[in-house]
Design an enzyme around this catalytic site. Structure first.
Site, mmCIF file in Angstrom:
data_model
loop_
_atom_site.group_PDB
_atom_site.id
_atom_site.type_symbol
_atom_site.label_atom_id
_atom_site.label_comp_id
_atom_site.label_asym_id
_atom_site.label_seq_id
_atom_site.Cartn_x
_atom_site.Cartn_y
_atom_site.Cartn_z
ATOM 1 N N THR A 1 -10.918 8.189 2.931
ATOM 2 C CA THR A 1 -10.599 9.618 2.778
ATOM 3 C C THR A 1 -9.630 9.886 1.627
ATOM 4 O OG1 THR A 1 -8.676 9.457 4.211
ATOM 5 C CG2 THR A 1 -10.804 9.896 5.283
ATOM 6 N N ASP B 1 -4.821 -1.505 -9.298
ATOM 7 C CA ASP B 1 -4.006 -1.230 -8.110
ATOM 8 C C ASP B 1 -2.583 -1.730 -8.373
ATOM 9 O OD1 ASP B 1 -4.534 -0.965 -4.746
ATOM 10 O OD2 ASP B 1 -2.690 -1.881 -5.493
ATOM 11 N N ARG C 1 -2.834 4.619 1.183
ATOM 12 C CA ARG C 1 -3.977 5.524 1.046
ATOM 13 C C ARG C 1 -5.126 4.997 1.872
ATOM 14 N NH1 ARG C 1 -6.036 7.307 -4.757
ATOM 15 N NH2 ARG C 1 -6.775 5.163 -4.801
ATOM 16 N N ASP D 1 -1.015 -4.267 -5.826
ATOM 17 C CA ASP D 1 -1.621 -5.603 -5.945
ATOM 18 C C ASP D 1 -1.146 -6.314 -7.202
ATOM 19 O OD1 ASP D 1 -3.010 -5.526 -3.576
ATOM 20 O OD2 ASP D 1 -4.868 -4.783 -4.482
#
Ligand code: PRP
Ligand code: URA
Length: 210
Positions: free
Chosen positions: A109, A201, A105, A204
């Site tokens: 944006t 995340d 991603r 991660d």
């Protein structure tokens, strides 16, 4: 039209997911719990696989026994966090084929950017089950399914761990033919496109990169 997703609310999944969400969960613990949950999700998403019967002999007599029929299904992992769901699914279906779609991603944006695509050539003849733990804006899975359809896939499912209401809506709008499964539907997205309350995340946390 109301949004559609299969919520897999099994108590074992819910308990393990709560352990995963905790910010003090270790990398090893997070990975192991994800693997365990993904096996349980695989059980649910494969519930309607077609069966036929073959004659076998038990120690006592012959019988017509149910076995899976048709071409082996293909899991498609959206890299990199999808691989965290893949391993537990392959424990249950060790002969499944596997495709990989590399997407990240753009943090500004929130659009998905593709960097890798490799799936079996005969993907059009197989059930394709796309896996990615997080359905946030849905930009990633929508792009992955767009690419899979271009490659010939025509029977698709999607499995995630956490879904946002916004992501479920966007996926339903873009690909109404794709049946989706999740372990939890969370509250909303924050201003950075993260799921709240979420788990942070996923990539991660699986790989310990932050
Ligand atoms: C995460 C996650 C999904 C995507 C979901 O991947 O694994 O692929 O974000 O967000 P979306 O629904 O808004 O598209 P990320 O881009 O962080 O890449 P990574 O798996 O390599 O960490
Ligand atoms: N990707 C993640 O890994 N987590 C989120 O909450 C949203 C997108």
């Amino acid at each position: 039209m109301t949004d559609k997703i299969n919520w897999v609310d099994h108590p074992l999944i819910q308990h393990k997911l709560s352990l995963m969400r905790r910010k003090d969960q270790s990398t090893a613990g997070f990975r192991q719990l994800l693997r365990e949950i993904s096996t349980l999700l695989a059980y649910e998403v494969t519930r309607d696989l077609p069966l036929t019967t073959v004659q076998i002999e038990t120690p006592l007599q012959k019988m017509d026994a149910p076995v899976l029929t048709g071409k082996k299904l293909c899991f498609v992992s959206i890299l990199r966090a999808g691989n965290g769901l893949l391993d537990g699914m392959l424990d249950l279906l060790p002969s499944a084929r596997v495709g990989h779609i590399g997407l990240y991603r753009d943090p500004e944006t929130l659009e998905a950017v593709e960097y890798y695509f490799k799936v079996p050539q005969d993907i059009g003849e197989r059930l394709a089950i796309v896996v990615d733990p997080m359905l946030a804006t849905a930009n990633s899975v929508i792009m992955a399914i767009d690419q899979l359809k271009q490659a010939g896939a025509n029977r698709l499912k999607f499995v995630c761990l956490l879904a946002s209401p916004e992501g479920i809506h966007a996926l339903n709008e873009a690909h109404p033919d794709v049946e989706a499964y999740t372990a939890a539907i969370d509250d909303r997205l924050d201003e950075n496109g993260y799921i709240l309350p979420g788990l942070g995340d996923a990539g991660d946390r699986i790989y310990g990169t932050r």
